[in-house]
Design a protein around this motif. Sequence first.
Motif, PDB file in Angstrom:
ATOM      1  N   GLY A  49      11.537   0.886 -13.406  1.00 36.89           N
ATOM      2  CA  GLY A  49      12.266  -0.016 -12.526  1.00 36.89           C
ATOM      3  C   GLY A  49      11.554  -0.297 -11.225  1.00 36.89           C
ATOM      4  O   GLY A  49      12.154  -0.833 -10.294  1.00 36.89           O
ATOM      5  N   LEU A  50      10.284   0.064 -11.116  1.00 36.55           N
ATOM      6  CA  LEU A  50       9.516  -0.177  -9.907  1.00 36.55           C
ATOM      7  C   LEU A  50       8.773  -1.507 -10.018  1.00 36.55           C
ATOM      8  O   LEU A  50       8.498  -1.982 -11.127  1.00 36.55           O
ATOM      9  CB  LEU A  50       8.514   0.958  -9.677  1.00 36.55           C
ATOM     10  CG  LEU A  50       9.123   2.359  -9.498  1.00 36.55           C
ATOM     11  CD1 LEU A  50       8.016   3.404  -9.376  1.00 36.55           C
ATOM     12  CD2 LEU A  50      10.033   2.401  -8.286  1.00 36.55           C
ATOM     13  N   PRO A  51       8.428  -2.145  -8.886  1.00 34.07           N
ATOM     14  CA  PRO A  51       7.712  -3.423  -8.955  1.00 34.07           C
ATOM     15  C   PRO A  51       6.314  -3.249  -9.537  1.00 34.07           C
ATOM     16  O   PRO A  51       5.664  -2.208  -9.366  1.00 34.07           O
ATOM     17  CB  PRO A  51       7.647  -3.867  -7.483  1.00 34.07           C
ATOM     18  CG  PRO A  51       7.757  -2.599  -6.700  1.00 34.07           C
ATOM     19  CD  PRO A  51       8.682  -1.727  -7.495  1.00 34.07           C
ATOM     20  N   THR A  52       5.852  -4.281 -10.229  1.00 34.02           N
ATOM     21  CA  THR A  52       4.512  -4.268 -10.800  1.00 34.02           C
ATOM     22  C   THR A  52       3.482  -4.546  -9.709  1.00 34.02           C
ATOM     23  O   THR A  52       3.603  -5.524  -8.973  1.00 34.02           O
ATOM     24  CB  THR A  52       4.388  -5.343 -11.897  1.00 34.02           C
ATOM     25  OG1 THR A  52       5.383  -5.108 -12.885  1.00 34.02           O
ATOM     26  CG2 THR A  52       2.996  -5.311 -12.528  1.00 34.02           C
ATOM     27  N   LEU A  53       2.485  -3.700  -9.595  1.00 28.98           N
ATOM     28  CA  LEU A  53       1.430  -3.899  -8.606  1.00 28.98           C
ATOM     29  C   LEU A  53       0.378  -4.837  -9.177  1.00 28.98           C
ATOM     30  O   LEU A  53      -0.234  -4.555 -10.208  1.00 28.98           O
ATOM     31  CB  LEU A  53       0.787  -2.565  -8.233  1.00 28.98           C
ATOM     32  CG  LEU A  53      -0.416  -2.637  -7.288  1.00 28.98           C
ATOM     33  CD1 LEU A  53      -0.004  -3.208  -5.932  1.00 28.98           C
ATOM     34  CD2 LEU A  53      -1.063  -1.273  -7.122  1.00 28.98           C
ATOM     35  N   ILE A  54       0.166  -5.972  -8.514  1.00 26.02           N
ATOM     36  CA  ILE A  54      -0.881  -6.903  -8.924  1.00 26.02           C
ATOM     37  C   ILE A  54      -2.151  -6.544  -8.154  1.00 26.02           C
ATOM     38  O   ILE A  54      -2.175  -6.604  -6.921  1.00 26.02           O
ATOM     39  CB  ILE A  54      -0.474  -8.357  -8.629  1.00 26.02           C
ATOM     40  CG1 ILE A  54       0.818  -8.701  -9.363  1.00 26.02           C
ATOM     41  CG2 ILE A  54      -1.583  -9.319  -9.040  1.00 26.02           C
ATOM     42  CD1 ILE A  54       1.305 -10.112  -9.113  1.00 26.02           C
ATOM     43  N   GLU A  55      -3.186  -6.168  -8.880  1.00 28.97           N
ATOM     44  CA  GLU A  55      -4.406  -5.686  -8.228  1.00 28.97           C
ATOM     45  C   GLU A  55      -5.583  -6.647  -8.351  1.00 28.97           C
ATOM     46  O   GLU A  55      -6.552  -6.532  -7.610  1.00 28.97           O
ATOM     47  CB  GLU A  55      -4.807  -4.324  -8.807  1.00 28.97           C
ATOM     48  CG  GLU A  55      -3.759  -3.243  -8.591  1.00 28.97           C
ATOM     49  CD  GLU A  55      -4.197  -1.904  -9.140  1.00 28.97           C
ATOM     50  OE1 GLU A  55      -4.760  -1.113  -8.360  1.00 28.97           O
ATOM     51  OE2 GLU A  55      -4.002  -1.664 -10.341  1.00 28.97           O
ATOM     52  N   LEU A  67      10.346 -11.598  -7.633  1.00 28.64           N
ATOM     53  CA  LEU A  67       9.482 -11.648  -8.823  1.00 28.64           C
ATOM     54  C   LEU A  67       9.228 -10.281  -9.441  1.00 28.64           C
ATOM     55  O   LEU A  67       8.609 -10.195 -10.507  1.00 28.64           O
ATOM     56  CB  LEU A  67       8.141 -12.304  -8.473  1.00 28.64           C
ATOM     57  CG  LEU A  67       8.197 -13.732  -7.914  1.00 28.64           C
ATOM     58  CD1 LEU A  67       6.793 -14.260  -7.662  1.00 28.64           C
ATOM     59  CD2 LEU A  67       8.956 -14.674  -8.852  1.00 28.64           C
ATOM     60  N   GLY A  68       9.682  -9.215  -8.781  1.00 30.06           N
ATOM     61  CA  GLY A  68       9.468  -7.881  -9.328  1.00 30.06           C
ATOM     62  C   GLY A  68       8.031  -7.437  -9.298  1.00 30.06           C
ATOM     63  O   GLY A  68       7.619  -6.586 -10.097  1.00 30.06           O
ATOM     64  N   VAL A  69       7.234  -8.007  -8.390  1.00 28.55           N
ATOM     65  CA  VAL A  69       5.836  -7.619  -8.264  1.00 28.55           C
ATOM     66  C   VAL A  69       5.557  -7.261  -6.805  1.00 28.55           C
ATOM     67  O   VAL A  69       6.340  -7.566  -5.904  1.00 28.55           O
ATOM     68  CB  VAL A  69       4.875  -8.753  -8.697  1.00 28.55           C
ATOM     69  CG1 VAL A  69       5.152  -9.152 -10.148  1.00 28.55           C
ATOM     70  CG2 VAL A  69       5.009  -9.964  -7.780  1.00 28.55           C
ATOM     71  N   THR A  70       4.443  -6.623  -6.563  1.00 28.49           N
ATOM     72  CA  THR A  70       4.033  -6.298  -5.202  1.00 28.49           C
ATOM     73  C   THR A  70       2.520  -6.388  -5.111  1.00 28.49           C
ATOM     74  O   THR A  70       1.820  -6.335  -6.126  1.00 28.49           O
ATOM     75  CB  THR A  70       4.518  -4.899  -4.784  1.00 28.49           C
ATOM     76  OG1 THR A  70       4.273  -4.703  -3.392  1.00 28.49           O
ATOM     77  CG2 THR A  70       3.801  -3.807  -5.564  1.00 28.49           C
ATOM     78  N   LEU A  71       2.025  -6.558  -3.891  1.00 31.15           N
ATOM     79  CA  LEU A  71       0.600  -6.670  -3.636  1.00 31.15           C
ATOM     80  C   LEU A  71       0.149  -5.546  -2.720  1.00 31.15           C
ATOM     81  O   LEU A  71       0.898  -5.131  -1.832  1.00 31.15           O
ATOM     82  CB  LEU A  71       0.271  -8.012  -2.969  1.00 31.15           C
ATOM     83  CG  LEU A  71       0.733  -9.288  -3.662  1.00 31.15           C
ATOM     84  CD1 LEU A  71       0.394 -10.500  -2.802  1.00 31.15           C
ATOM     85  CD2 LEU A  71       0.091  -9.415  -5.033  1.00 31.15           C
TER      86      LEU A  71
END
Length: 440
Positions: A45-51, A179-183
Motif C-alpha cells: 500500500g505504499l507509493p511506487t517510487l519512480i527512479e 497517482l500513487g507514485v513518488t519521486l
Amino acid sequence: MTRRRTREGRAEVREELARRRAEREAAAPAAPPAAAPEGSPEDLGLPTLIEMPSDGIPEVVEDEAELAAAARALAAGTGPVAVDAERASGYRYGQRAYLVQLRRAGAATVLLDPIACPDLGPIAEVIGDVEWVVHAASQDLPCLAELGLFPAHLFDTELGARLAGQPRVGLAAVLEHYLGVTLAKEHSAVDWSTRPLPEPWLRYAALDVEVLPQLRDAIEADLADQGKLDWAHQEFAALTSFTGPAPRVDPWRRLSGLHKIRSRRTMAVARELWYTRDDVARTRDVSPGRVIPDAALLEIAQAAPGTLSAVGEATGNRAARRYASAWLGAVTAALSLTDEQLPLLSLPSDGPPPPRAWADRDPAAAARLAAVRADLAAFSAQHTVPVENLISPDTLRRVLWSPPEATDEAVRSALAGRGARSWQIDIVAPAVIAALQTGD
C-alpha cells in the motif's frame, strides 16, 4: 454564498475530461504497469517510487541545431506541455534558470541549457499557445520570463491541489495522493549552475516533468467533482501575467536581525554594508549570503570600525577580512551622512494597523474583521479550501479598515480594485456586506 454547479453540469464536465484523457492516451499510449511483486511497496500500500524516466535520461540541448530539433519534436507532440526550471538559489546571484525541462505527449522529454542556448525563441514559438502544466508556477514563471518564455494558458498542479483541499501540496505528496507514485527529491537544492551536470541530477530533472500531464488530469477531475474548476481556471488565468513580485522598497531591510538596531546611524551603516555586499555578490555571481552572512554584516554595522584591523575584529567571520576594504568604505560612507540623510528605523505603512491593535483603535472595525473571519473560516472548513486562497489577508484588512458603502456594488468594486477574482468576490462580498450592515 457562492455559485454551485448543478449535478448535471458536473457530470458533463467529468464526461468531457474523460474524453480528453482518452484522446491523450490514444495519442501516446503508455505501457501497462508490471504486476507488483509480493512484498513490494505497492503490495504494502505504499507509493511506487519512480527512479528512471520512461525514455531514459535525455541529452542536454546545448546548441542551436539541437534546439531546433527539440522545437520540432515538441511541435509534433499533442496536448499540454509540462514545464519546469532549475535555479541555483543560495549559490548564484539572482534567480536565473540554469536548466529548463519540457515534456509533451508524443515527444520525448527535453532538457535545455539556457546558458549555452540563451535564445529560446524556437521553443517559445512552439509552446507559446499551448497549455503549460507547472507545479508551483509562481516560483518558476519569473526565471522563465527572463528567457522569453510566457504562457498563454497554464495549469498549476500545486495551486490546483491546494484548492482541491489537499493538506500537503509539495510535488511528492500530490503525486502520492493522486497517482500513487513518488519521486526521489535528493537533488532539489543542488547548485544547478554546475557544468557538466551530473547524470543523477539530470535524471531527477527529467522525472520532475515525467508525470505532470497525468497529475494535471487527476487534479482537474477532482476540482470538477468538487465544483471548484472555475475557481482554478480564474486563478490560473491570473498567473499567466505573473513575472515576479513587485520590487521591494528599501530591499536592504530584508537583513535578518535588523529589528534589533535602535540607532538611525547604525541603520545607515547596515544599509551601506548591504549594498556593498550586493555589489560584490553581483560582480562575483554568487549568492550574497555566501559573500558574508547577515549576522556577520550586522556585527560590523554595530561595531562601526574605523580601521581595516578593526573590521576583522568586529566579527569572527573570515569574509570580514577578505573584503575588509569594501566594508570599511561602506562604514565610512555611512558615518559621513548628515542626520537628514539617515534612514528611518522603520518605513511608514500605507495600510491598516496590525489586527491586534484594531480593538483599541477602532472597535467597530475589529468587530467587522472578526465576523468576516468567522464566516470565511466556516466556508473554508465546509469546502476544504485554505482561507488565504479565498481572499488575500491584506485585501480583507484594507477593505474592512476603510470600508465602502454596505452595498453589493460598492463592496464588489472595492474587492475587485484590490485584485480579487470574481469567484473570490462571490464568496467574500456577502460576508463583508453582512458585517458592514450589522455594524451600521
